[in-house]
Scaffold this motif. Structure first.
Motif, mmCIF file in Angstrom:
data_model
loop_
_atom_site.group_PDB
_atom_site.id
_atom_site.type_symbol
_atom_site.label_atom_id
_atom_site.label_comp_id
_atom_site.label_asym_id
_atom_site.label_seq_id
_atom_site.Cartn_x
_atom_site.Cartn_y
_atom_site.Cartn_z
ATOM 1 N N GLY A 1 0.922 -1.161 -0.230
ATOM 2 C CA GLY A 1 -0.079 -0.184 -0.368
ATOM 3 C C GLY A 1 1.001 1.359 -0.412
ATOM 4 O O GLY A 1 0.408 1.653 -0.919
ATOM 5 N N ALA A 2 1.952 1.275 0.547
ATOM 6 C CA ALA A 2 2.613 2.334 0.613
ATOM 7 C C ALA A 2 3.949 2.502 -0.309
ATOM 8 O O ALA A 2 3.999 3.559 -0.935
ATOM 9 N N GLY A 3 4.028 1.322 -1.113
ATOM 10 C CA GLY A 3 4.489 1.924 -2.190
ATOM 11 C C GLY A 3 3.712 2.130 -3.886
ATOM 12 O O GLY A 3 3.697 2.998 -4.213
ATOM 13 N N LEU A 4 2.168 1.786 -3.561
ATOM 14 C CA LEU A 4 1.152 2.390 -4.619
ATOM 15 C C LEU A 4 1.526 3.735 -4.113
ATOM 16 O O LEU A 4 0.963 4.666 -4.846
ATOM 17 N N ALA A 5 0.791 3.643 -2.795
ATOM 18 C CA ALA A 5 0.562 5.842 -2.513
ATOM 19 C C ALA A 5 2.004 6.590 -3.165
ATOM 20 O O ALA A 5 1.652 7.243 -3.203
ATOM 21 N N ALA A 6 3.486 5.789 -3.186
ATOM 22 C CA ALA A 6 4.245 6.779 -3.414
ATOM 23 C C ALA A 6 4.175 6.904 -4.955
ATOM 24 O O ALA A 6 4.638 8.441 -5.436
ATOM 25 N N LEU A 7 3.761 5.662 -5.348
ATOM 26 C CA LEU A 7 4.091 6.330 -7.100
ATOM 27 C C LEU A 7 2.327 7.737 -7.327
ATOM 28 O O LEU A 7 2.803 7.927 -8.242
ATOM 29 N N LEU A 8 1.753 6.170 -6.813
ATOM 30 C CA LEU A 8 0.637 7.821 -6.655
ATOM 31 C C LEU A 8 0.846 9.986 -6.390
ATOM 32 O O LEU A 8 0.394 10.652 -7.105
ATOM 33 N N ALA A 9 1.599 9.767 -5.205
ATOM 34 C CA ALA A 9 1.996 10.840 -4.772
ATOM 35 C C ALA A 9 3.067 11.377 -5.764
ATOM 36 O O ALA A 9 3.053 12.741 -6.235
ATOM 37 N N TYR A 10 4.365 10.800 -7.005
ATOM 38 C CA TYR A 10 4.609 10.768 -7.782
ATOM 39 C C TYR A 10 4.038 11.730 -8.895
ATOM 40 O O TYR A 10 4.260 13.218 -9.471
#
Length: 648
Positions: A367-376
């Protein structure tokens, strides 16, 4: 109720187990729906503001020149962009919404595939299988590469959709061969063939998986399956015909030109990037699931487990091995995604074998990895936030500045004759300006980028690749040049190549985005080619201070600058865009002319400068140091800025 011995009757235990199973299924389904719904809404909110990536702009341009196939890809991606813009309009959301729809369906397809993991004949899947199917779907939402699919109009979306259709059809066929499963296989094969050359890997590995399984060999003896395979093969005909008619240009680019085909250790980074981009624990779970699946574990049906494991593991391992020999310059971290989709149905059963703390960490990290890509993507969609990272290595130049450039081009063209023709110096600018100006016919000059990305043959097919000035007609030109699209050491040579093509370059109008990290130059060219020595935009460098260093309020700036054809009259130093000093320009530095070779600035070797800068009352902290270069022809050019920190 309990009997006299205090034991619960068997029927009561079954009822409680059934109730517990129903509750677990409902909870797993609610988690899936919540994650899926939140991610879809976030993607919808982001894509409407996210600038068009250069490849998306080119696919839009292909969609405006409808054909069965193109130099870089089969036709489906271009057709989808055309469909999207015809329905919604020529805007970023219009280009992307068909891909968002396909991407939103992918987790549901993973759930459907995972449900086929029951033993043959046990169509009433038990509660555990249903829970794990919903969990596999949730993982498909959270897997960063999969969860962000559809935000860009790229061929990976229909490619993933086709892969899952074929995976589902294959799992159905292994249970029972019927016309419905064969038809689904034919549709998946056709969509894949119309999506990307890379789908060939899915076909090859799928064939290996079926041949390796006894049940798979039975499937391949059925005539209905062969009809599906023939229909899928026919879908490659447009691409093959295009290549036959254009000297195999697409095949040569995809299979030969873009790959070095010799061993290089950068392949190690490919594997590391896979672990990072999928998140390390989920990557380990995928690997563990592949191993267990090969041994018949991970689903109630051992055949299903081996089928998914073979497809997924061979695809992932194959692309990781290819990383040691293939193209290491362009983005390739998404290549193994089809393999991850094949392994996902086996992962929940694998995670069930792990300690509870590791299971939780796997879910949270994904979930954190997905959130990081969305934040990018959120950062990329904000001009202010992009500017803060102008000096970063990962600066998203392919997203940046296109609207600003289009506004500048509109303004410049308004002051030129009505028959002025816009000309781009590379396909990126041609496609992005074409999208912004709703003009898919912008001419493009020869440029290394055109061939590097396999777009030169397609531009030639459209008669948009102008090899010389005569092909552009006897009319005024507005030439748009990307000064940041080539390596700096090659920039002067690029300017001289432009002189050879269109004549001496007049005074440029600069368009500087994000402190000059993305930089364009506009040239108003006369109707007839001018003659004379090559004049180019200015070239410069700041040797002192280095980018990102700390300096006091009083510091020295030193470097060099020149302008071919006419020379420079003055060099000014700027801080945050404001002039804070005039450099002592004209100091000797013979090494500059020797390094640049083709430079014809009449001032050589007297092209170095120094300046003593007093920053005065500016606040301490981050500031941007730049140059303003004034040519002897009256031109004024802002040089890209570099960050520094002023300390008290």
């Amino acid at each position: 109720m309990r009997n006299e011995t205090g034991e619960q009757p068997a029927g009561g235990r079954r009822a409680e187990d059934h109730l517990a199973g129903d509750l677990a299924q409902a909870q797993a389904r609610r988690v899936f729906l919540a994650c899926w719904g939140i991610v879809v809404l976030l993607k919808l909110a982001i894509v409407a503001r996210l600038p068009l990536f250069v490849d998306e702009a080119f696919y839009w341009q292909e969609g405006r020149h409808l054909a069965l196939a193109y130099s870089d890809l089969p036709g489906l991606t271009a057709w989808l962009t055309r469909l999207g813009t015809e329905v919604v309009g020529s805007n970023a959301f219009g280009v992307r919404w068909p891909f968002l729809v396909l991407a939103a369906a992918l987790p549901w397809l993973v759930v459907r595939v995972a449900r086929l993991g029951a033993r043959v004949g046990d169509d009433a899947a038990d509660a555990t299988l249903s829970v794990r199917a919903w969990q596999a779907g949730t993982l498909a939402v959270l897997l960063p590469l999969a969860g962000t699919l559809g935000m860009l109009a790229l061929p990976d979306v229909p490619l993933a959709f086709a892969t899952l259709l074929c995976l589902h059809a294959g799992a159905r066929l292994l249970r029972r061969v019927d016309a419905g499963a064969a038809l689904e296989l034919a549709i998946g094969l056709a969509i894949g063939a119309l999506s990307h050359y890379r789908f060939i890997a899915v076909i090859g590995v799928g064939a290996v998986a079926l041949l390796a399984l006894p049940a798979g060999r039975v499937v391949l003896r059925d005539a209905r399956v062969w009809v599906a395979l023939v229909l899928g093969a026919l879908a490659w005909a447009p691409l093959l015909l295009w290549n036959l008619g254009h000297g195999d240009a697409g095949l040569r680019f995809q299979l030969v030109d873009r790959h070095p085909w010799h061993f290089h250790l950068d392949g190690l980074w490919f594997v590391v990037v896979q672990a990072v981009i999928t998140t390390p624990l989920l990557f380990a779970a995928l690997a563990h699931a592949g191993w267990r699946g090969w041994n018949g574990h991970g689903a109630p049906s051992p055949v299903f487990a081996r089928y998914c494991a073979l497809l997924g593991a061979v695809l992932v391992l194959g692309f990781c091995a290819l990383g040691f020999f293939a193209d290491d310059e362009r983005v390739s971290f998404h290549w193994p995604l089809a393999g991850y989709f094949a392994l996902l149905p086996l992962v929940p059963a694998t995670l069930a074998q792990w300690p509870r703390a590791w299971r939780r960490a796997t879910w949270l990290l994904a979930g954190a990895g997905l959130a990081a890509l969305l934040a990018y993507y959120i950062v990329v969609s904000s001009a202010d936030m992009r500017a803060r990272f102008a000096a970063a290595k990962w600066y998203p130049s392919n997203f940046a500045g296109w609207d600003t450039l289009a506004d500048a081009v509109r303004s410049k063209r308004a002051g030129m004759p009505g028959n002025t023709r816009i000309v781009a110096d590379n396909f990126k600018i041609g496609a992005e300006l074409g999208f912004a100006l709703d003009d898919p016919r912008i001419a493009v000059l020869p440029h290394p980028l055109n061939g590097h990305h396999g777009r030169a043959p397609q531009l030639s097919v459209w008669n948009l690749l102008a090899e010389d000035r005569k092909q552009l007609g006897a009319q005024p030109l507005l030439l748009v040049v990307g000064a940041s699209e080539v390596r700096y050491r090659d920039l002067l040579s690029r300017y001289h190549a432009l002189c050879d093509l269109v004549g001496p370059l007049p005074k440029p109008q600069g368009v500087s985005i994000d402190h000059g990290r993305q930089r364009f130059l506009l040239f108003a060219m006369p109707a007839q080619r001018a003659e004379g020595p090559c004049t180019t935009p200015a070239m410069a460098w700041i040797d002192t201070p280095k980018s990102g260093v700390r300096v006091s309020r009083d510091f020295e700036v030193a470097g060099w600058a020149f302008k071919d054809g006419v020379g420079l009259a003055r060099v000014e130093v700027t801080l945050d865009g404001q002039v804070i000093g005039v450099a002592d320009y004209g100091q000797a530095d013979p090494g500059i002319a020797a390094f640049w070779g083709v430079s014809n600035d009449p001032a050589h070797p007297y092209v170095a400068y120094t300046a003593q800068v007093r920053a005065g009352a500016v606040s301490p902290g981050l500031h941007w140091l730049g140059l303003r270069l004034i040519g002897r022809d009256g031109s004024v050019e802002e040089w890209p800025q570099q960050p520094l920190r002023i300390v008290d």
